[in-house]
Design a protein around this motif. Structure first.
Motif, PDB file in Angstrom:
ATOM      1  N   GLY A 182       0.794  -1.228   0.000  1.00 11.24           N
ATOM      2  CA  GLY A 182       0.000   0.000   0.000  1.00 11.24           C
ATOM      3  C   GLY A 182       0.819   1.266   0.000  1.00 11.24           C
ATOM      4  O   GLY A 182       0.262   2.348  -0.059  1.00 11.24           O
ATOM      5  N   LEU A 183       2.165   1.155   0.094  1.00 11.03           N
ATOM      6  CA  LEU A 183       3.029   2.321   0.110  1.00 11.03           C
ATOM      7  C   LEU A 183       3.973   2.260  -1.088  1.00 11.03           C
ATOM      8  O   LEU A 183       4.360   1.187  -1.543  1.00 11.03           O
ATOM      9  CB  LEU A 183       3.855   2.380   1.400  1.00 11.03           C
ATOM     10  N   VAL A 184       4.317   3.421  -1.615  1.00  9.27           N
ATOM     11  CA  VAL A 184       5.262   3.504  -2.727  1.00  9.27           C
ATOM     12  C   VAL A 184       6.366   4.470  -2.334  1.00  9.27           C
ATOM     13  O   VAL A 184       6.159   5.378  -1.537  1.00  9.27           O
ATOM     14  CB  VAL A 184       4.563   3.984  -4.018  1.00  9.27           C
ATOM     15  N   PRO A 185       7.570   4.282  -2.877  1.00  7.64           N
ATOM     16  CA  PRO A 185       8.673   5.194  -2.535  1.00  7.64           C
ATOM     17  C   PRO A 185       8.390   6.609  -3.000  1.00  7.64           C
ATOM     18  O   PRO A 185       7.805   6.815  -4.059  1.00  7.64           O
ATOM     19  CB  PRO A 185       9.874   4.586  -3.287  1.00  7.64           C
ATOM     20  N   ARG A 220       5.193   6.817   0.774  1.00  4.92           N
ATOM     21  CA  ARG A 220       3.921   7.498   0.905  1.00  4.92           C
ATOM     22  C   ARG A 220       2.810   6.576   0.439  1.00  4.92           C
ATOM     23  O   ARG A 220       3.064   5.531  -0.163  1.00  4.92           O
ATOM     24  CB  ARG A 220       3.902   8.788   0.074  1.00  4.92           C
ATOM     25  N   ALA A 221       1.581   6.975   0.727  1.00  5.99           N
ATOM     26  CA  ALA A 221       0.445   6.148   0.341  1.00  5.99           C
ATOM     27  C   ALA A 221       0.339   6.055  -1.173  1.00  5.99           C
ATOM     28  O   ALA A 221       0.558   7.023  -1.891  1.00  5.99           O
ATOM     29  CB  ALA A 221      -0.849   6.743   0.920  1.00  5.99           C
ATOM     30  N   GLU A 222       0.026   4.863  -1.664  1.00  7.48           N
ATOM     31  CA  GLU A 222      -0.109   4.673  -3.100  1.00  7.48           C
ATOM     32  C   GLU A 222      -1.377   5.347  -3.583  1.00  7.48           C
ATOM     33  O   GLU A 222      -2.456   5.168  -3.003  1.00  7.48           O
ATOM     34  CB  GLU A 222      -0.150   3.178  -3.425  1.00  7.48           C
ATOM     35  N   PRO A 223      -1.316   6.163  -4.644  1.00  7.73           N
ATOM     36  CA  PRO A 223      -2.490   6.900  -5.085  1.00  7.73           C
ATOM     37  C   PRO A 223      -3.550   6.006  -5.705  1.00  7.73           C
ATOM     38  O   PRO A 223      -3.244   4.954  -6.246  1.00  7.73           O
ATOM     39  CB  PRO A 223      -1.920   7.879  -6.129  1.00  7.73           C
ATOM     40  N   ALA A 224      -4.777   6.473  -5.610  1.00  9.83           N
ATOM     41  CA  ALA A 224      -5.883   5.833  -6.311  1.00  9.83           C
ATOM     42  C   ALA A 224      -6.229   6.713  -7.507  1.00  9.83           C
ATOM     43  O   ALA A 224      -6.886   7.735  -7.349  1.00  9.83           O
ATOM     44  CB  ALA A 224      -7.091   5.692  -5.385  1.00  9.83           C
ATOM     45  N   PRO A 225      -5.774   6.359  -8.723  1.00 10.25           N
ATOM     46  CA  PRO A 225      -5.833   7.290  -9.851  1.00 10.25           C
ATOM     47  C   PRO A 225      -7.221   7.820 -10.160  1.00 10.25           C
ATOM     48  O   PRO A 225      -7.402   9.002 -10.394  1.00 10.25           O
ATOM     49  CB  PRO A 225      -5.288   6.447 -11.012  1.00 10.25           C
ATOM     50  N   GLN A 230      -8.503  10.101  -7.224  1.00 12.41           N
ATOM     51  CA  GLN A 230      -7.610  11.242  -7.116  1.00 12.41           C
ATOM     52  C   GLN A 230      -7.879  12.241  -8.229  1.00 12.41           C
ATOM     53  O   GLN A 230      -7.929  13.437  -8.016  1.00 12.41           O
ATOM     54  CB  GLN A 230      -6.159  10.758  -7.174  1.00 12.41           C
ATOM     55  N   GLY A 231      -8.090  11.732  -9.457  1.00 10.38           N
ATOM     56  CA  GLY A 231      -8.348  12.616 -10.583  1.00 10.38           C
ATOM     57  C   GLY A 231      -9.632  13.400 -10.416  1.00 10.38           C
ATOM     58  O   GLY A 231      -9.694  14.578 -10.774  1.00 10.38           O
ATOM     59  N   ARG A 232     -10.654  12.778  -9.868  1.00  6.64           N
ATOM     60  CA  ARG A 232     -11.941  13.469  -9.713  1.00  6.64           C
ATOM     61  C   ARG A 232     -11.835  14.592  -8.693  1.00  6.64           C
ATOM     62  O   ARG A 232     -12.344  15.692  -8.918  1.00  6.64           O
ATOM     63  CB  ARG A 232     -13.022  12.467  -9.296  1.00  6.64           C
ATOM     64  N   LEU A 233     -11.202  14.354  -7.571  1.00  5.78           N
ATOM     65  CA  LEU A 233     -11.067  15.396  -6.555  1.00  5.78           C
ATOM     66  C   LEU A 233     -10.191  16.536  -7.061  1.00  5.78           C
ATOM     67  O   LEU A 233     -10.522  17.709  -6.893  1.00  5.78           O
ATOM     68  CB  LEU A 233     -10.477  14.807  -5.273  1.00  5.78           C
ATOM     69  N   ASP A 234      -9.079  16.196  -7.690  1.00  6.31           N
ATOM     70  CA  ASP A 234      -8.184  17.225  -8.206  1.00  6.31           C
ATOM     71  C   ASP A 234      -8.859  18.072  -9.261  1.00  6.31           C
ATOM     72  O   ASP A 234      -8.713  19.298  -9.280  1.00  6.31           O
ATOM     73  CB  ASP A 234      -6.921  16.587  -8.791  1.00  6.31           C
ATOM     74  N   TRP A 292       0.134  19.478  -1.357  1.00  6.47           N
ATOM     75  CA  TRP A 292      -0.386  18.470  -0.438  1.00  6.47           C
ATOM     76  C   TRP A 292      -0.825  17.225  -1.196  1.00  6.47           C
ATOM     77  O   TRP A 292      -0.540  16.097  -0.792  1.00  6.47           O
ATOM     78  CB  TRP A 292      -1.550  19.054   0.363  1.00  6.47           C
ATOM     79  N   ARG A 293      -1.498  17.404  -2.337  1.00  8.18           N
ATOM     80  CA  ARG A 293      -1.957  16.258  -3.122  1.00  8.18           C
ATOM     81  C   ARG A 293      -0.788  15.492  -3.726  1.00  8.18           C
ATOM     82  O   ARG A 293      -0.829  14.265  -3.834  1.00  8.18           O
ATOM     83  CB  ARG A 293      -2.898  16.739  -4.238  1.00  8.18           C
ATOM     84  N   ASN A 294       0.262  16.208  -4.148  1.00  4.24           N
ATOM     85  CA  ASN A 294       1.414  15.533  -4.730  1.00  4.24           C
ATOM     86  C   ASN A 294       2.157  14.691  -3.695  1.00  4.24           C
ATOM     87  O   ASN A 294       2.696  13.635  -4.014  1.00  4.24           O
ATOM     88  CB  ASN A 294       2.373  16.554  -5.343  1.00  4.24           C
ATOM     89  N   ARG A 295       2.189  15.186  -2.469  1.00  2.12           N
ATOM     90  CA  ARG A 295       2.891  14.455  -1.417  1.00  2.12           C
ATOM     91  C   ARG A 295       2.057  13.319  -0.848  1.00  2.12           C
ATOM     92  O   ARG A 295       2.587  12.276  -0.476  1.00  2.12           O
ATOM     93  CB  ARG A 295       3.281  15.404  -0.282  1.00  2.12           C
ATOM     94  N   HIS A 296       0.762  13.513  -0.747  1.00  6.04           N
ATOM     95  CA  HIS A 296      -0.092  12.561  -0.045  1.00  6.04           C
ATOM     96  C   HIS A 296      -1.355  12.328  -0.872  1.00  6.04           C
ATOM     97  O   HIS A 296      -2.204  13.218  -0.979  1.00  6.04           O
ATOM     98  CB  HIS A 296      -0.480  13.094   1.336  1.00  6.04           C
ATOM     99  N   ALA A 297      -1.475  11.167  -1.434  1.00  9.16           N
ATOM    100  CA  ALA A 297      -2.657  10.838  -2.234  1.00  9.16           C
ATOM    101  C   ALA A 297      -3.751  10.295  -1.317  1.00  9.16           C
ATOM    102  O   ALA A 297      -4.148   9.132  -1.403  1.00  9.16           O
ATOM    103  CB  ALA A 297      -2.301   9.823  -3.311  1.00  9.16           C
TER     104      ALA A 297
END
Length: 292
Positions: free
Chosen positions: A37-40, A47-52, A55-59, A114-119
């Protein structure tokens, strides 16, 4: 050369049904990952692995809301100039547009970082992001009115003021406008602060990523404190209802001059955090600490 990702062998039929195959079509295992569940991240932490899709809808929604708020700051929002004289008059409002654009862009960029650092896609993150959108859409008009009034004061009236005050109590009206401005600025700063604090409490934030998130949280907490001081001064001056002319003129504008302190406090804050950041140690893949 074998470019396949390292895998973990799993016994017998446990690998079947997982849908993991190698280049030959054989089911051999699942990709090895020390932290599911974490990616470098780019600083060596995780950090937490993003949910594409989410994530795209909120952004997209947040970006669209900020973009719409910027359209409300255009230099001539009632109608397009029909003559050179009207165009010249509209261009006098460019300084107001530039300052307001920079302030709104600052908060948008804070949310982008914030979004780039933490998905993060949990309920609190979505709620805080939606609250930020709501506040910026309400804040944009008081921002333009107050900033035009402040720049008109600084330029001796060359920049036209869009803040109309009542003849009966102009001082109280001005302080009310300052109060609304400070509440909007302060609420946006608090929301960015809370987003970063929330990220710090989530698992998977470490190394320089954690330090940078804490620095961002501290910066917006400082801005929120300045906004609170300005709002308090506005309330006091609203009760006093001082005249706008004479010796009290400087005191009347004191709530806005309070923000000038950020011009000193923020560079000092970031320089101090930057010096400390250079000595931060982060773990490498082999477990040995490395400095940023």
């Amino acid at each position: 050369m074998d470019n396949r990702a390292p895998t973990m062998d799993i016994p017998g039929g446990a690998a079947r049904g997982m849908g993991v195959v190698d280049q030959n079509g054989d089911q051999t295992g699942i990709p090895a990952h020390p932290h599911p569940g974490l990616v470098p991240d780019r600083n060596g932490g995780r950090r937490a692995e993003p949910a594409p899709s989410c994530q795209g809808r909120l952004d997209t929604f947040v970006d669209a809301a900020f973009a719409f708020s910027l359209t409300l700051l255009v230099i001539s929002y009632n109608q397009l100039p029909d003559s050179v004289a009207e165009l010249r008059e509209a261009l006098r409002r460019v300084p107001v547009f530039v300052v307001c654009f920079a302030l709104v862009g600052m908060f948008w960029n804070a949310h982008r970082l914030w979004r780039n650092r933490h998905a993060l896609e949990d309920g609190r993150s979505v709620l805080l992001s939606l609250a930020l959108v709501m506040v910026v859409l309400i804040y944009v008009y008081p921002l333009r009115m107050v900033m035009s009034s402040f720049l008109a004061l600084l330029t001796g009236g060359w920049v036209p003021s869009e803040l109309e005050l009542s003849a009966a109590s102009p001082g109280a009206d001005l302080q009310l406008a300052f109060l609304i401005y400070s509440l909007g600025f302060g609420l946006m700063a608090v929301l960015i602060w809370r987003l970063n604090v929330h990220a710090l409490r989530c698992a998977g934030v470490d190394g320089l990523e954690r330090y940078d998130t804490a620095s961002e949280a501290g910066a917006y907490a400082l801005m929120a404190c300045v906004a609170g001081v300005s709002a308090g001064l506005s309330v006091i001056l609203m009760v006093l209802d001082l005249p706008l002319r004479g010796g009290a003129a400087f005191l009347v504008a004191l709530p806005m001059w309070t923000y000038a302190g950020l011009g000193i406090a923020m560079p000092w804050y970031w320089a101090r955090r930057g010096r400390r950041r250079s000595g931060q140690a982060i773990p490498s893949d082999d477990g040995e600490p490395i400095t940023g």
